[in-house]
Design a protein around this motif. Structure first.
Motif, mmCIF file in Angstrom:
data_model
loop_
_atom_site.group_PDB
_atom_site.id
_atom_site.type_symbol
_atom_site.label_atom_id
_atom_site.label_comp_id
_atom_site.label_asym_id
_atom_site.label_seq_id
_atom_site.Cartn_x
_atom_site.Cartn_y
_atom_site.Cartn_z
ATOM 1 N N GLN B 17 0.839 -1.199 0.000
ATOM 2 C CA GLN B 17 0.000 0.000 0.000
ATOM 3 C C GLN B 17 0.877 1.255 0.000
ATOM 4 O O GLN B 17 2.099 1.182 0.122
ATOM 5 N N GLN B 18 0.225 2.382 -0.137
ATOM 6 C CA GLN B 18 0.933 3.648 -0.029
ATOM 7 C C GLN B 18 0.318 4.453 1.116
ATOM 8 O O GLN B 18 -0.795 4.164 1.578
ATOM 9 N N VAL B 19 1.068 5.433 1.592
ATOM 10 C CA VAL B 19 0.603 6.217 2.726
ATOM 11 C C VAL B 19 1.044 7.669 2.563
ATOM 12 O O VAL B 19 2.101 7.952 1.980
ATOM 13 N N THR B 20 0.210 8.571 3.049
ATOM 14 C CA THR B 20 0.533 9.999 3.042
ATOM 15 C C THR B 20 0.442 10.526 4.461
ATOM 16 O O THR B 20 -0.558 10.325 5.144
ATOM 17 N N LEU B 21 1.500 11.183 4.893
ATOM 18 C CA LEU B 21 1.560 11.775 6.226
ATOM 19 C C LEU B 21 1.579 13.289 6.090
ATOM 20 O O LEU B 21 2.162 13.823 5.151
ATOM 21 N N SER B 22 0.971 13.950 7.059
ATOM 22 C CA SER B 22 0.839 15.400 6.967
ATOM 23 C C SER B 22 1.544 16.103 8.124
ATOM 24 O O SER B 22 1.610 15.572 9.240
ATOM 25 N N CYS B 23 2.040 17.293 7.840
ATOM 26 C CA CYS B 23 2.757 18.076 8.847
ATOM 27 C C CYS B 23 2.425 19.552 8.688
ATOM 28 O O CYS B 23 2.547 20.110 7.588
ATOM 29 N N SER B 24 2.020 20.181 9.786
ATOM 30 C CA SER B 24 1.840 21.631 9.805
ATOM 31 C C SER B 24 2.915 22.228 10.691
ATOM 32 O O SER B 24 2.977 21.918 11.888
ATOM 33 N N PRO B 25 3.776 23.067 10.127
ATOM 34 C CA PRO B 25 4.877 23.613 10.930
ATOM 35 C C PRO B 25 4.381 24.680 11.901
ATOM 36 O O PRO B 25 3.228 25.103 11.851
ATOM 37 N N TRP B 34 11.882 16.167 7.380
ATOM 38 C CA TRP B 34 11.285 14.885 7.772
ATOM 39 C C TRP B 34 12.380 13.916 8.192
ATOM 40 O O TRP B 34 13.439 13.846 7.536
ATOM 41 N N TYR B 35 12.086 13.157 9.249
ATOM 42 C CA TYR B 35 13.017 12.160 9.757
ATOM 43 C C TYR B 35 12.269 10.854 9.998
ATOM 44 O O TYR B 35 11.080 10.853 10.325
ATOM 45 N N GLN B 36 13.004 9.769 9.846
ATOM 46 C CA GLN B 36 12.487 8.451 10.184
ATOM 47 C C GLN B 36 13.218 7.975 11.447
ATOM 48 O O GLN B 36 14.445 8.087 11.526
ATOM 49 N N GLN B 37 12.459 7.477 12.410
ATOM 50 C CA GLN B 37 13.083 6.976 13.630
ATOM 51 C C GLN B 37 12.709 5.520 13.841
ATOM 52 O O GLN B 37 11.533 5.170 13.919
ATOM 53 N N THR B 38 13.711 4.664 13.923
ATOM 54 C CA THR B 38 13.506 3.243 14.197
ATOM 55 C C THR B 38 14.458 2.811 15.302
ATOM 56 O O THR B 38 15.516 3.419 15.491
ATOM 57 N N PRO B 39 14.117 1.735 16.011
ATOM 58 C CA PRO B 39 15.037 1.233 17.049
ATOM 59 C C PRO B 39 16.381 0.807 16.470
ATOM 60 O O PRO B 39 17.404 0.914 17.122
ATOM 61 N N SER B 51 10.086 26.933 1.045
ATOM 62 C CA SER B 51 9.367 27.629 -0.039
ATOM 63 C C SER B 51 9.027 26.686 -1.177
ATOM 64 O O SER B 51 9.300 26.971 -2.349
ATOM 65 N N GLU B 52 8.438 25.567 -0.811
ATOM 66 C CA GLU B 52 7.909 24.578 -1.762
ATOM 67 C C GLU B 52 8.988 23.872 -2.579
ATOM 68 O O GLU B 52 8.664 23.143 -3.535
ATOM 69 N N THR B 53 10.249 24.054 -2.218
ATOM 70 C CA THR B 53 11.350 23.441 -2.956
ATOM 71 C C THR B 53 12.115 22.479 -2.053
ATOM 72 O O THR B 53 12.430 22.814 -0.907
ATOM 73 N N GLN B 54 12.391 21.303 -2.571
ATOM 74 C CA GLN B 54 13.226 20.372 -1.818
ATOM 75 C C GLN B 54 14.678 20.821 -1.923
ATOM 76 O O GLN B 54 15.248 20.848 -3.016
ATOM 77 N N ARG B 55 15.284 21.124 -0.790
ATOM 78 C CA ARG B 55 16.655 21.621 -0.800
ATOM 79 C C ARG B 55 17.664 20.540 -0.430
ATOM 80 O O ARG B 55 18.839 20.673 -0.740
ATOM 81 N N ASN B 56 17.189 19.515 0.252
ATOM 82 C CA ASN B 56 18.127 18.531 0.757
ATOM 83 C C ASN B 56 17.425 17.184 0.838
ATOM 84 O O ASN B 56 16.222 17.123 1.110
ATOM 85 N N PHE B 69 3.561 22.883 0.531
ATOM 86 C CA PHE B 69 2.575 23.776 -0.055
ATOM 87 C C PHE B 69 2.923 25.234 0.245
ATOM 88 O O PHE B 69 3.807 25.524 1.059
ATOM 89 N N SER B 70 2.200 26.121 -0.411
ATOM 90 C CA SER B 70 2.507 27.552 -0.269
ATOM 91 C C SER B 70 2.304 28.056 1.160
ATOM 92 O O SER B 70 2.882 29.066 1.547
ATOM 93 N N ASN B 71 1.498 27.350 1.951
ATOM 94 C CA ASN B 71 1.308 27.769 3.349
ATOM 95 C C ASN B 71 2.313 27.082 4.275
ATOM 96 O O ASN B 71 2.150 27.108 5.497
ATOM 97 N N SER B 72 3.334 26.452 3.699
ATOM 98 C CA SER B 72 4.427 25.765 4.398
ATOM 99 C C SER B 72 4.049 24.384 4.929
ATOM 100 O O SER B 72 4.932 23.658 5.392
ATOM 101 N N ARG B 73 2.790 24.036 4.900
ATOM 102 C CA ARG B 73 2.414 22.684 5.291
ATOM 103 C C ARG B 73 3.101 21.682 4.359
ATOM 104 O O ARG B 73 3.370 21.989 3.187
ATOM 105 N N SER B 74 3.396 20.516 4.897
ATOM 106 C CA SER B 74 4.122 19.537 4.099
ATOM 107 C C SER B 74 3.473 18.164 4.215
ATOM 108 O O SER B 74 2.799 17.857 5.209
ATOM 109 N N GLU B 75 3.658 17.387 3.200
ATOM 110 C CA GLU B 75 3.233 15.994 3.207
ATOM 111 C C GLU B 75 4.397 15.118 2.761
ATOM 112 O O GLU B 75 5.233 15.547 1.962
ATOM 113 N N MET B 76 4.428 13.916 3.301
ATOM 114 C CA MET B 76 5.355 12.942 2.756
ATOM 115 C C MET B 76 4.557 11.694 2.374
ATOM 116 O O MET B 76 3.536 11.374 2.987
ATOM 117 N N ASN B 77 5.023 11.045 1.346
ATOM 118 C CA ASN B 77 4.350 9.887 0.805
ATOM 119 C C ASN B 77 5.327 8.717 0.735
ATOM 120 O O ASN B 77 6.505 8.901 0.366
#
Lengths: 114, 113
Positions: B17-25, B34-39, B51-56, B69-77
């Motif tokens: 499956q696929q998943v979308t996660l949301s983040c409001s700064p 975005w970071y992934q944390q595992t044991p 500013s809607e551009t992936q820099r890193n 997005f333009s309001n700085s909210r972000s999603e990861m898929n």
């Protein structure tokens, strides 16, 4: 099969004592360091930061010491309280990485006993 | 000021499956990481947007993507989920393009069955 996880060192501290958490970093070019506290079920919470042009910085009940010669960072917590029980991470910013990328250590579990 | 908000708090998905996660700064913050944390691996950097551009971008496969997005909210898929994608996904924001101090949300705990 058996999963292998990072082995978190544990620091057991009696309530009221001072805690010292240590962290070694690897990149001598790192110029910015942060300590985070992560409680169970929560994200990392900013505690204190320090730039490489300093060797000591104090906050409320916390002090960070930076020794660039041996690439060592420490966090001192004064009069440790039960609420200080958490995992503590040091993180460094490398100039070559920048832009949102911090290198995190494995963390230290602090357990405060009454 | 409200902190970084991540939704949903928990997710259970199955392999493939696929998943979308949301983040409001934090209000006024324009950089989102975005970071992934595992044991097993600890905290691993995924990517950063300003500013809607992936820099890193970190060392994750192309199945991991994001946007801002333009309001700085972000999603990861994450597409074509694998068991190893089970992790706590953390979003962090910072105030401007040069600020290194990151403020984290509580994360989305993803379990892949």
């Amino acid at each position: 099969g058996e999963s292998v996880g990072l082995h978190l060192p544990t620091l057991s501290v009696q309530e009221g004592d001072n805690s010292i958490i240590n962290c070694a970093y690897s990149n001598s070019a790192s110029d910015y360091f942060i300590w985070y506290k992560q409680e169970s079920g929560k994200g990392p919470q900013f505690i204190i930061d320090i730039r490489s042009n300093m060797d000591k910085r104090q906050g409320q009940r916390v002090t960070v010491l930076l020794n660039k010669t041996v690439k060592h960072l420490s966090l001192q917590i004064a009069a440790t309280q039960p609420g200080d029980s958490a995992v503590y991470f040091c993180a460094e910013n490398r100039p070559t990485d920048s832009w949102g990328k911090l290198q995190f250590g494995a963390g230290t579990q602090v357990v405060v006993t009454p | 000021k409200a902190g970084v908000t991540q939704t949903p708090r928990y997710l259970i998905k199955t392999r493939g499956q696929q998943v979308t996660l949301s983040c409001s700064p934090i209000s006024g913050h324009r950089s989102v990481s975005w970071y992934q944390q595992t044991p097993g691996q600890g905290l691993q950097f995924l990517f950063e947007y300003f500013s809607e551009t992936q820099r890193n971008k970190g060392n994750f496969p192309g199945r991991f993507s994001g946007r801002q997005f333009s309001n700085s909210r972000s999603e990861m898929n994450v597409s074509t989920l694998e068991l190893g994608d089970s992790a706590l996904y953390l979003c962090a924001s910072s105030s401007d393009r040069w600020e290194e101090k990151l403020f984290f949300g509580s994360g989305t705990q993803l379990s892949v069955l």
